[in-house]
Write an enzyme that holds these catalytic residues in place. Structure first.
Site, PDB file in Angstrom:
ATOM      1  N   SER A   1       0.735  -1.249   0.129  1.00  0.00           N
ATOM      2  CA  SER A   1      -0.069   0.050   0.077  1.00  0.00           C
ATOM      3  C   SER A   1       0.703   1.314  -0.071  1.00  0.00           C
ATOM      4  O   SER A   1       1.728   1.791  -0.894  1.00  0.00           O
ATOM      5  CB  SER A   1      -1.001  -0.155   1.252  1.00  0.00           C
ATOM      6  OG  SER A   1      -2.065   0.800   1.168  1.00  0.00           O
TER       7      SER A   1
ATOM      8  N   ASP B   1      -9.690  -6.917  -3.329  1.00  0.00           N
ATOM      9  CA  ASP B   1      -9.168  -5.308  -3.351  1.00  0.00           C
ATOM     10  C   ASP B   1      -9.470  -4.990  -4.981  1.00  0.00           C
ATOM     11  O   ASP B   1      -8.472  -5.163  -5.643  1.00  0.00           O
ATOM     12  CB  ASP B   1      -7.895  -5.487  -3.005  1.00  0.00           C
ATOM     13  CG  ASP B   1      -6.977  -4.253  -3.005  1.00  0.00           C
ATOM     14  OD1 ASP B   1      -7.853  -3.087  -3.291  1.00  0.00           O
ATOM     15  OD2 ASP B   1      -6.041  -3.890  -2.934  1.00  0.00           O
TER      16      ASP B   1
ATOM     17  N   HIS C   1      -7.709  -5.543   0.643  1.00  0.00           N
ATOM     18  CA  HIS C   1      -6.404  -4.681   0.516  1.00  0.00           C
ATOM     19  C   HIS C   1      -5.196  -5.234   1.374  1.00  0.00           C
ATOM     20  O   HIS C   1      -4.370  -5.298   0.586  1.00  0.00           O
ATOM     21  CB  HIS C   1      -6.669  -3.405   0.520  1.00  0.00           C
ATOM     22  CG  HIS C   1      -5.744  -2.455   0.526  1.00  0.00           C
ATOM     23  ND1 HIS C   1      -4.995  -2.387  -0.999  1.00  0.00           N
ATOM     24  CD2 HIS C   1      -5.011  -1.392   1.067  1.00  0.00           C
ATOM     25  CE1 HIS C   1      -3.856  -1.544  -0.799  1.00  0.00           C
ATOM     26  NE2 HIS C   1      -4.099  -1.043   0.358  1.00  0.00           N
TER      27      HIS C   1
END
Length: 212
Positions: A112, A163, A190
């Site tokens: 991320s 995700d 995610h």
């Protein structure tokens, strides 16, 4: 799994103090495996890698594993990030981190938010990266297919099939890395490693054991 101790410490980078957790391998000397640097997303810190036992798993397999709290987050909250949130950071930042920790070249695990650090570094200094494990990172759209095509570093592109935003976007861009394999975690979101730690560890360790 053999008992693995987690050590807490700090490192100075560009005059700022960053916190990290470290697990050292218990394997016999003489077996040299690349060190692993674990980064994190905006809602997380190095604590997750300790809680999930990813640090322990890596050390038990013979890797030195370091989980860093990024500037402004976790226990590095007093440090200032080298670029605005979501903008690619200067490649020299991670180079200084790795050199200060004596980890060049390292495997980079990059979920991320941490893509803003690892992607510019990977593309600028591939010789300092032993392997790249992006987990739906941000900033993949800031670079061109041609940029990615220049990088021969082995990569494991990880994402959860639930995700639908960053997972699919990052996969589409990162597939331009010529030496990659894809690891899609079924039913995971995610932060896919949190949803299914066992599958995450199996995929990660399988990839690392395949490195030459």
């Amino acid at each position: 799994m053999a008992e693995v101790q987690i050590k807490e410490s700090t490192v100075k980078v560009s005059g700022q103090t960053l916190f990290f957790r470290e697990a050292l391998p218990s394997a016999a000397p003489g077996i040299s495996k690349p060190p692993v640097l674990l980064l994190h997303g905006i809602r997380f810190s190095s604590q997750e890698w300790q809680n999930l036992k990813t640090l322990h798993t890596l050390a038990a397999a013979g890797h030195r594993a370091v989980a860093l709290d990024l500037p402004g987050l976790g226990r590095s909250s007093d440090a200032v990030a080298p670029s605005p949130l979501g903008e690619p950071a200067p490649p020299g930042f991670l180079q200084e981190v790795l050199e200060s920790l004596n980890m060049v070249p390292a495997v980079l695990i990059s979920p991320s938010l941490s893509g803003m650090y690892t992607l510019p570094f990977l593309l600028n200094s591939p010789q300092s990266v032993a392997a790249y494990v992006p987990v739906a990172p941000i900033c993949t759209d800031k670079f061109s297919a041609q940029d990615y095509a220049q990088v021969q570093v082995p990569a494991l592109i990880v994402y959860g099939d639930k995700d639908e935003q960053l997972g699919e976007l990052s996969l589409r861009n990162l597939k331009n890395l010529p030496n990659h394999r894809v690891f899609c975690m079924k039913g995971a979101g995610h932060a896919c490693y949190l949803d299914d730690p066992d599958t995450w560890h199996q995929g990660l360790m399988g990839f690392l054991s395949s490195l030459k």
